[in-house]
Design a protein around this motif. Structure first.
Motif, PDB file in Angstrom:
ATOM      1  N   ILE A  54       0.837  -1.206   0.000  1.00  0.00           N
ATOM      2  CA  ILE A  54       0.000   0.000   0.000  1.00  0.00           C
ATOM      3  C   ILE A  54       0.871   1.255   0.000  1.00  0.00           C
ATOM      4  N   ALA A  55       1.963   1.233   0.759  1.00  0.00           N
ATOM      5  CA  ALA A  55       2.865   2.384   0.795  1.00  0.00           C
ATOM      6  C   ALA A  55       3.458   2.651  -0.585  1.00  0.00           C
ATOM      7  N   GLY A  56       3.791   1.591  -1.323  1.00  0.00           N
ATOM      8  CA  GLY A  56       4.344   1.754  -2.663  1.00  0.00           C
ATOM      9  C   GLY A  56       3.334   2.357  -3.629  1.00  0.00           C
ATOM     10  N   VAL A  57       2.141   1.821  -3.636  1.00  0.00           N
ATOM     11  CA  VAL A  57       1.092   2.346  -4.521  1.00  0.00           C
ATOM     12  C   VAL A  57       0.780   3.793  -4.164  1.00  0.00           C
ATOM     13  N   ARG A  58       0.726   4.067  -2.876  1.00  0.00           N
ATOM     14  CA  ARG A  58       0.431   5.442  -2.407  1.00  0.00           C
ATOM     15  C   ARG A  58       1.469   6.444  -2.919  1.00  0.00           C
ATOM     16  N   GLU A  59       2.749   6.063  -2.845  1.00  0.00           N
ATOM     17  CA  GLU A  59       3.814   6.965  -3.325  1.00  0.00           C
ATOM     18  C   GLU A  59       3.710   7.192  -4.833  1.00  0.00           C
ATOM     19  N   PHE A  60       3.394   6.142  -5.581  1.00  0.00           N
ATOM     20  CA  PHE A  60       3.221   6.297  -7.030  1.00  0.00           C
ATOM     21  C   PHE A  60       2.055   7.224  -7.327  1.00  0.00           C
ATOM     22  N   ARG A  61       0.964   7.052  -6.609  1.00  0.00           N
ATOM     23  CA  ARG A  61      -0.219   7.903  -6.817  1.00  0.00           C
ATOM     24  C   ARG A  61       0.094   9.357  -6.459  1.00  0.00           C
ATOM     25  N   LYS A  62       0.816   9.535  -5.352  1.00  0.00           N
ATOM     26  CA  LYS A  62       1.201  10.882  -4.925  1.00  0.00           C
ATOM     27  C   LYS A  62       2.055  11.575  -5.993  1.00  0.00           C
TER      28      LYS A  62
END
Length: 153
Positions: A54-62
Motif C-alpha cells: 500500500i505504501a508503494g502504490v500510495r507513493e506512485f499515486r502521490k
C-alpha cells in the motif's frame, strides 16, 4: 529469452507461484514443516506485505506516475520518497512476503522454494527490463537512485 520480458504482469506471476505452491501441497499431503503457531507465523509477513504494498502504490499515486509494471517507459518521474527510499521495488517485495506468508500457512517446506523462484523470475524478466527502460528515460537521476537504494531491501 527476451520474449518474456515485461510480458507477464507481476500479479499473474505471483498467482502462478501460489498455484504451484497449492499443487505441491496437495501432492505432498503431509506437511513437511511443523511451525508451533503456523497461522500466527503467516500473519507477520502477511501484515508487512499489506503495509509495504500500500505504501508503494500510495507513493506512485502521490507522484502521479504509472503503476503499470509492463509499461515502465510511461513513468513520469523517479519516485524516491517514502517506501521507495528503502526499496526500489516495494510492490514486488510485498508479493514476495505474501508468498512467504502462504508457505507458512501451508506448513510445507518445499513451498518455500517458490520464493527464490519468484525473485529470480522477477529480477530477470521484470526488474532488469524495467531498470533499462527507466535508465533510458531518466538517465543520471535514475542511476543515482539505483546507487542509493537496494533492489529489494
Amino acid at each position: 529469452m527476451r520474449k518474456l520480458e515485461l510480458k507477464i504482469p507481476p500479479v499473474a506471476v505471483f498467482l502462478l507461484m501460489c498455484t504451484g505452491m497449492f499443487a505441491v501441497d496437495l501432492w505432498l499431503a503431509e506437511p513437511l514443516l511443523r511451525l508451533t503457531f503456523p497461522r500466527v507465523s503467516a500473519l507477520l509477513p502477511f501484515g508487512l506485505s499489506g503495509v509495504i504494498g500500500i505504501a508503494g502504490v500510495r507513493e506512485f499515486r502521490k507522484a502521479k506516475t504509472t503503476v503499470n509494471p509492463v509499461k515502465p517507459e510511461t513513468a513520469s518521474t523517479v519516485v524516491a520518497s517514502g517506501i521507495f527510499a528503502y526499496s526500489r521495488n516495494p510492490m514486488y517485495l510485498a508479493l514476495l512476503l505474501l508468498l512467504l506468508s502462504y508457505a507458512c500457512w501451508l506448513q510445507n517446506a518445499i513451498t518455500f522454494a517458490f520464493a527464490p523462484l519468484f525473485v529470480l523470475y522477477m529480477n530477470r524478466f521484470q526488474i532488469e527490463p524495467e531498470e533499462r527502460a527507466l535508465e533510458k528515460r531518466f538517465g543520471s537521476a535514475y542511476l543515482q537512485y539505483k546507487q542509493k537504494v537496494r533492489r529489494w531491501i
